[in-house]
Design a protein around this motif. Structure first.
Motif, short mmCIF file in Angstrom:
data_model
loop_
_atom_site.label_atom_id
_atom_site.label_comp_id
_atom_site.label_asym_id
_atom_site.label_seq_id
_atom_site.Cartn_x
_atom_site.Cartn_y
_atom_site.Cartn_z
N ALA A 146 3.13 27.48 -5.75
CA ALA A 146 1.61 27.46 -5.32
C ALA A 146 0.39 27.02 -6.36
O ALA A 146 -0.54 26.95 -5.97
N LEU A 147 0.99 27.01 -7.76
CA LEU A 147 0.05 26.67 -8.95
C LEU A 147 -0.34 25.28 -8.97
O LEU A 147 0.28 24.62 -8.48
N PRO A 148 -1.29 25.14 -9.55
CA PRO A 148 -1.68 23.74 -9.93
C PRO A 148 -1.00 23.29 -11.14
O PRO A 148 -1.59 23.28 -12.35
N VAL A 149 0.20 22.80 -10.88
CA VAL A 149 1.04 22.45 -11.87
C VAL A 149 0.61 21.00 -12.51
O VAL A 149 0.97 20.86 -13.60
N ILE A 150 0.03 20.45 -11.65
CA ILE A 150 -0.59 19.29 -12.14
C ILE A 150 -1.26 19.31 -13.63
O ILE A 150 -1.36 18.65 -14.47
N GLY A 151 -1.83 20.71 -14.00
CA GLY A 151 -2.46 20.97 -15.42
C GLY A 151 -1.56 20.78 -16.34
O GLY A 151 -2.16 20.76 -17.45
N ALA B 275 -3.99 29.05 -13.21
CA ALA B 275 -2.82 29.69 -12.38
C ALA B 275 -3.22 31.02 -11.87
O ALA B 275 -3.09 31.58 -10.54
N VAL B 276 -4.20 31.81 -12.76
CA VAL B 276 -4.63 33.29 -11.91
C VAL B 276 -5.46 32.94 -11.12
O VAL B 276 -5.22 33.79 -9.99
N LEU C 235 -6.77 33.36 -5.41
CA LEU C 235 -7.00 32.82 -4.09
C LEU C 235 -5.98 33.02 -3.13
O LEU C 235 -6.58 33.28 -1.60
N VAL C 236 -4.84 32.53 -3.10
CA VAL C 236 -3.62 32.69 -2.43
C VAL C 236 -3.47 34.04 -1.88
O VAL C 236 -3.40 34.40 -0.73
N GLY C 237 -3.75 34.89 -3.15
CA GLY C 237 -3.49 36.46 -2.60
C GLY C 237 -4.69 36.93 -1.71
O GLY C 237 -4.19 37.56 -0.55
N ILE C 238 -5.86 36.61 -1.83
CA ILE C 238 -6.81 36.99 -0.98
C ILE C 238 -6.71 36.67 0.60
O ILE C 238 -6.92 37.41 1.46
N VAL C 239 -6.26 35.37 0.27
CA VAL C 239 -6.15 34.80 2.00
C VAL C 239 -4.92 35.60 2.58
O VAL C 239 -5.09 35.94 3.66
N SER C 240 -3.89 35.75 2.02
CA SER C 240 -2.80 36.69 2.68
C SER C 240 -3.23 37.96 2.78
O SER C 240 -2.74 38.38 3.95
N LEU C 241 -3.94 38.65 1.94
CA LEU C 241 -4.62 39.89 2.37
C LEU C 241 -5.50 39.72 3.78
O LEU C 241 -5.26 40.71 4.52
#
Lengths: 284, 288
Positions: free
Chosen positions: A128-133, B263-264, B269-275
């Motif tokens: 799910a991370l922006p691996v493109i970075g 990454a953080v 962001l994904v964590g907030i949406v799942s919450l």
């Protein structure tokens, strides 16, 4: 101005025709299924062409489709060279390596419950991370040529394929595995005859996600440095020269290549997982 | 959940270990070259020490990245141009704006598609096909074109984010709005419910789980869109600009810290949406 009005008129007529088609008995036939979206696509192109020409929008903002098509036809050799550099050398080789590595890893991970528990959350987190970075780093390591693009693609496709394959390998049901045990089938026999086939729908899901990612990775990696050929290179330099017709031609190539690649994988899926409910054709 | 903490920790530790080894291995060449130039001979321990603290290593060691992260987030003022919080905020605001626009439009289009057959047949195949196209490739063009029209700042980036989050939402939402079973729809018919009542009381609630699934995909895509959208603007501000500037000047530590920050950001962001998903579904009584 007349052109713009003509385009809008065409749009209204086409929309009316589409509504008629969609609500008629033809809609459920093959012809209707294909005709309606094609008509819609053509309408969009006509509207684009008419509005751009009619309102005389400058070509540096939005070139009309006819100009893009002309540019496409005029520079097929450049486009072909870019396609070869980015798609065949960069994206495709990276895709093959990444998918192969993910596959081998998945089978290794699957043997050890401990690894599976640990790697699956980490893997889906990274997916799910922006691996493109990582592109600038990999370009620095592997140089400007296609090897660095392939490396970016490997990193991008690895985790989605890994996560899906591992998930797929657990999809065979308990009772089926028990049956294999009663046949005295070994690990490899069970893997080959039962668990890999039943993992195929999941694997193909990962492979399909990876096709788009591969092309994106190869193109975006070229923004960080490339030889003087390649789709990403052409896009970024043509934008700099405000040669937007070239950019759009390149995007058309990317779109065609992307959907063809996806289509091929989907076709392979259809051939290999013909038994799966989602692939069975409904009998009427 | 608790069962998987140990394995996850092990895997993370293994990754860190590989990272250190790789750092030592990749940076050693440079160290040895420097030593040769200075006509010194280094012991193995000295070489290892040097590989962990170079200014521009090929691969910075984890602790170097951690120090850089700490310095650029906690020790710099938030308004400073060298603060990662500042750059992260710029990227985040573009992401959120784009995500809001994309999600809103996506939901509207999905409602249209479900209620209008002509729209369904014309738009849906294109919406699905568009997912196979590397949309990100047009990001630089959108930025430059919008800049030349006079739209600058947040909006062009948000536009790319919106575009990327739009299609997942459309496809997921159409699936969700169609998810009620024929029996439930029939029940609404027997209540002589109007089309809008069916929509508000049955279709919309039924679509919520599907919506959240696509929101998770959409917000991750939005962030990627915002980061890539920052690349061609000539490295002004934002996480993408940090990446680009780092790659121009060979500041590998800066690249890695921007990458970790991204990454953080993505994970939270994904964590907030799942919450939100959990809370909403719990409140609706769909999941306990």
């Amino acid at each position: 101005m007349i052109l713009a009005f003509g385009a809008i008129l065409f749009w209204v007529l086409a929309w009316w025709a589409n509504i008629r088609l969609a609500n008629s008995t033809l809609a459920d036939t093959r012809f209707g299924m294909a005709a309606v979206p094609i008509l819609f696509g053509v309408t969009l192109l006509v509207l684009w062409e008419g509005l751009v020409r009619g309102l005389s929008v400058p070509g540096v903002i939005l070139p009309p489709p006819s100009m893009i098509a002309a540019r496409f036809a005029a520079s097929t050799s450049i486009l072909w060279a870019d396609f070869r550099q980015t798609f065949i050398k960069g994206a495709l080789s990276g895709y093959v390596i990444g998918v192969g590595a993910a596959f081998a890893m998945a089978i290794a991970v699957d043997r050890y419950e401990f690894l599976r528990r640990g790697l699956l959350p980490v893997g889906s987190f990274i997916a799910a991370l922006p691996v493109i970075g990582t592109a600038p780093i990999l370009v620095m390591w592997f140089g400007f040529d296609w090897q660095s693009k392939a490396a970016v693609v490997v990193v991008m496709v690895f985790f989605p394929v890994l996560v899906n394959t591992v998930q797929g390998l657990t999809s065979a049901e308990r009772i089926q595995r028990d049956l294999m045990t009663t046949y005295a089938a070994g690990y490899w026999q069970t893997l080959w005859k039962l668990r890999l086939p039943s993992a195929l729908p999941f694997i193909f899901n990962g492979l399909k996600i990876a096709t788009t990612l591969a092309l994106i990775g190869a193109i975006v990696a070229e923004f960080f440095g490339s030889p003087i050929v390649g789709m990403g290179f052409r896009i970024s330099t043509s934008v700099g020269q405000l040669a937007l017709d070239m950019v759009w031609a390149e995007i058309a190539v990317a779109a065609l290549a992307g959907s063809a690649f996806y289509g091929l994988v989907a076709l392979a899926e259809r051939l290999l997982t013909f038994w799966h409910p989602s692939q069975r054709r409904q009998k009427t | 959940m608790r069962q998987s903490i140990l394995p996850v920790l092990t895997v993370v530790l293994i990754i860190l270990g590989i990272w250190y080894l790789a750092a030592a291995w990749m940076n050693a060449t440079w160290t040895l070259q420097q030593a040769e130039r200075a006509e010194q001979t280094l012991t193995t321990v000295e070489v290892l020490q040097d590989t962990m603290q170079q200014d521009r290593p090929k691969l910075p060691a984890p602790h170097q990245v951690a120090v850089e992260l700490w310095e650029t987030t906690a020790e710099k003022k938030i308004t400073s141009k060298r603060s990662l919080v500042y750059h992260g905020w710029i990227t985040l605001s573009a992401t959120l704006l784009g995500f809001a626009i994309g999600t809103g439009l996506g939901i509207l289009l999905a409602v249209g598609i479900v209620h209008n057959r002509a729209m369904d047949m014309s738009v849906m195949p294109w919406a699905i096909a568009s997912q196979t196209i590397p949309i990100l490739a047009i990001a630089p063009m959108i930025i430059v074109v919008l800049n030349s029209v006079g739209v600058t700042g947040l909006l062009p980036k948000a536009f790319i984010s919106a575009y990327l989050s739009f299609f997942p939402v459309v496809v997921g939402m159409v699936k969700g709005l169609r998810s009620p079973a024929p029996m439930q729809l029939d029940l609404m018919r027997t209540y002589s419910a109007s089309q809008s009542q069916v929509f508000w009381n049955l279709r919309l609630p039924a679509s919520v789980p599907f919506l959240f699934t696509s929101l998770k995909v959409g917000i991750a895509a939005s962030l990627v869109g915002a980061i890539v959208g920052e690349l061609p603007t000539g490295a002004v501000a934002g996480l993408g600009a940090r990446l680009l500037a780092g790659s121009y000047y060979g500041q590998t530590i800066q690249i890695w810290s921007a990458l970790i920050a991204a990454a953080v950001l993505a994970a939270s962001l994904v964590g907030i949406v799942s919450l939100l998903e959990r809370l909403t579904l719990h409140k609706m009584g769909m999941r306990t």
